[in-house]
Design a protein around this motif. Structure first.
Motif, mmCIF file in Angstrom:
data_model
loop_
_atom_site.group_PDB
_atom_site.id
_atom_site.type_symbol
_atom_site.label_atom_id
_atom_site.label_comp_id
_atom_site.label_asym_id
_atom_site.label_seq_id
_atom_site.Cartn_x
_atom_site.Cartn_y
_atom_site.Cartn_z
ATOM 1 N N GLU A 1 0.842 -1.193 0.000
ATOM 2 C CA GLU A 1 0.000 0.000 0.000
ATOM 3 C C GLU A 1 0.880 1.246 0.000
ATOM 4 O OE1 GLU A 1 -2.449 -0.464 3.428
ATOM 5 O OE2 GLU A 1 -3.510 -2.219 2.631
ATOM 6 N N LYS A 2 0.661 2.132 -0.983
ATOM 7 C CA LYS A 2 1.479 3.333 -1.128
ATOM 8 C C LYS A 2 0.629 4.563 -0.834
ATOM 9 C CE LYS A 2 3.753 1.009 -4.974
ATOM 10 N NZ LYS A 2 3.966 1.056 -6.440
ATOM 11 N N SER A 3 1.113 5.391 0.064
ATOM 12 C CA SER A 3 0.413 6.630 0.397
ATOM 13 C C SER A 3 1.302 7.825 0.076
ATOM 14 C CB SER A 3 0.040 6.651 1.880
ATOM 15 O OG SER A 3 -0.876 5.603 2.184
ATOM 16 N N THR B 1 -7.794 6.062 -7.295
ATOM 17 C CA THR B 1 -7.067 6.819 -6.282
ATOM 18 C C THR B 1 -8.018 7.265 -5.187
ATOM 19 O OG1 THR B 1 -5.532 7.677 -7.964
ATOM 20 C CG2 THR B 1 -5.637 8.863 -5.887
ATOM 21 N N HIS B 2 -7.632 7.069 -3.927
ATOM 22 C CA HIS B 2 -8.427 7.536 -2.793
ATOM 23 C C HIS B 2 -7.699 8.710 -2.139
ATOM 24 C CE1 HIS B 2 -11.032 3.743 -2.272
ATOM 25 N NE2 HIS B 2 -10.338 3.602 -3.395
ATOM 26 N N TYR B 3 -8.461 9.676 -1.630
ATOM 27 C CA TYR B 3 -7.827 10.818 -0.992
ATOM 28 C C TYR B 3 -8.566 11.217 0.283
ATOM 29 C CZ TYR B 3 -11.560 13.863 -2.763
ATOM 30 O OH TYR B 3 -12.781 14.447 -3.015
ATOM 31 N N ARG B 4 -7.827 11.930 1.139
ATOM 32 C CA ARG B 4 -8.377 12.473 2.388
ATOM 33 C C ARG B 4 -7.764 13.850 2.608
ATOM 34 N NH1 ARG B 4 -6.495 12.581 7.693
ATOM 35 N NH2 ARG B 4 -4.645 11.351 7.098
ATOM 36 N N ARG C 1 -3.963 7.682 -1.425
ATOM 37 C CA ARG C 1 -3.557 6.273 -1.482
ATOM 38 C C ARG C 1 -3.848 5.722 -2.867
ATOM 39 N NH1 ARG C 1 -5.249 0.948 0.007
ATOM 40 N NH2 ARG C 1 -7.332 1.607 0.639
ATOM 41 N N LEU C 2 -2.811 5.145 -3.468
ATOM 42 C CA LEU C 2 -2.957 4.565 -4.797
ATOM 43 C C LEU C 2 -3.470 3.135 -4.714
ATOM 44 C CD1 LEU C 2 0.272 5.680 -6.713
ATOM 45 C CD2 LEU C 2 -2.026 6.615 -6.891
#
Length: 319
Positions: free
Chosen positions: A174-176, A220-223, A237-238
């Motif tokens: 997991e890459k952030s 792609t997820h983002y916060r 997070r990819l």
């Protein structure tokens, strides 16, 4: 006649793959001919290019000495520029690549690269001697853009390289990222799922909301972490790992990255001192599953950069 003994870093690969690296002066066409005519044998028996080599196997070569000549591998001294090591054990090395440094050299570029620094670091430590290796050299398992900073994984041995490549392909790492984008995001968290088509000639991707021939799905997820001065600091997070994925998707959504000259208009950003995109691969988590491997001890481990090492973050926090 010469005999090559298969060591740990040479095992687990096909005869032809091993020979292409161990004997770079031997043309592939001649190699296959020598195998076919039994001038190259494995364990004193006729072999096949697809045979998998095992630890302790011997490769007998009844060929001219000229094919054994090797060019000396010149490694740059990095006494003044060692890699910024984030984590290290006997199998892998995690290093923080600075913005502006290439992971590998371009064909037309001879400048120093991240892999140069890694190899020299391991030579200086006594963990890698190119003259003792027939076919293996420590290698990077992933890469990031020249002007993106952050964590890159290097494998010290062939088994670690094989396993890490398999885990990356299976999406078990997991890459952030941390990044700064223009504008205020419409929601505190979200997900982009669309399609990216890469223009190889111009090294640029185009984002499509619906499937287009030749395009690859990107997720792609983002916060949102913070917002100030019309800039949003995000953790990203990819799920997939496409070329320029974060940069292209956020630009497509109307929020180009701060300092990104390819997917944004950054004339004003440059005046403020941002010459490259505010993007850093700051955290990795090893989420291994499946069959047992030599790297299972890493499963569940998380490695993150100290925020003080992320230049654009310091500027953002100063306001």
């Amino acid at each position: 006649m010469r005999t090559l003994t298969i060591e740990k870093n040479d095992a687990g690969q096909r005869v032809d793959k091993y020979l292409s690296k161990a004997l770079p002066n031997l043309p592939m066409s001649l190699m296959y001919k020598f195998i076919r005519t039994k001038k190259i044998k494995v364990n004193r028996k006729r072999t096949d290019p697809k045979v998998m080599l095992e630890l302790g196997d011997t490769v007998e070569l009844f060929i001219a000495e000229e094919f054994f000549e090797k060019k000396k591998r010149s490694l740059p001294s990095v006494e003044k520029l060692p890699p910024d090591v984030v984590y290290e054990d006997e199998n892998i090395l995690l290093v923080n690549k600075p913005s502006g440094l290439l992971c590998h050299s371009d064909e037309a570029d001879s400048e120093e690269t991240l892999i140069d620094r890694v190899l020299s670091y391991l030579v200086l430590k006594g963990e890698y001697n190119p003259d003792e290796e027939e076919s293996f050299a420590p290698a990077l398992c992933n890469r990031i853009d020249r002007n993106t900073a952050g964590i890159v994984i290097a494998a010290k041995n062939a088994e670690a390289l094989r396993v890490m490549n398999e885990k990356i392909k299976a999406h078990q790492i997991e890459k952030s990222y941390l990044c700064i984008v223009h504008g205020k995001m419409e929601s505190r968290s979200g997900c982009f799922k669309n399609y990216l088509f890469k223009d190889q000639k111009n090294n640029r991707v185009t984002v499509y909301d619906r499937y287009t021939k030749g395009a690859k799905e990107a997720e792609t997820h983002y916060r949102v972490i913070d917002f100030k001065n019309n800039l949003s600091l995000l953790e990203v997070r990819l799920i997939t790992g496409r070329t320029h994925q974060i940069r292209a998707q956020f630009s497509h959504a109307g929020h180009p990255l701060l300092g990104d000259g390819k997917y944004g208009v950054n004339r004003e950003d440059r005046k403020k001192g941002y010459s490259s995109q505010a993007l850093c691969s700051y955290k990795l988590r090893f989420a291994f599953e499946g069959e047992a491997t030599a790297l299972d001890y890493l499963s569940g481990k998380e490695v993150a950069l100290d925020r003080s090492k992320i230049d654009f973050l310091k500027e953002f926090e100063r306001g």
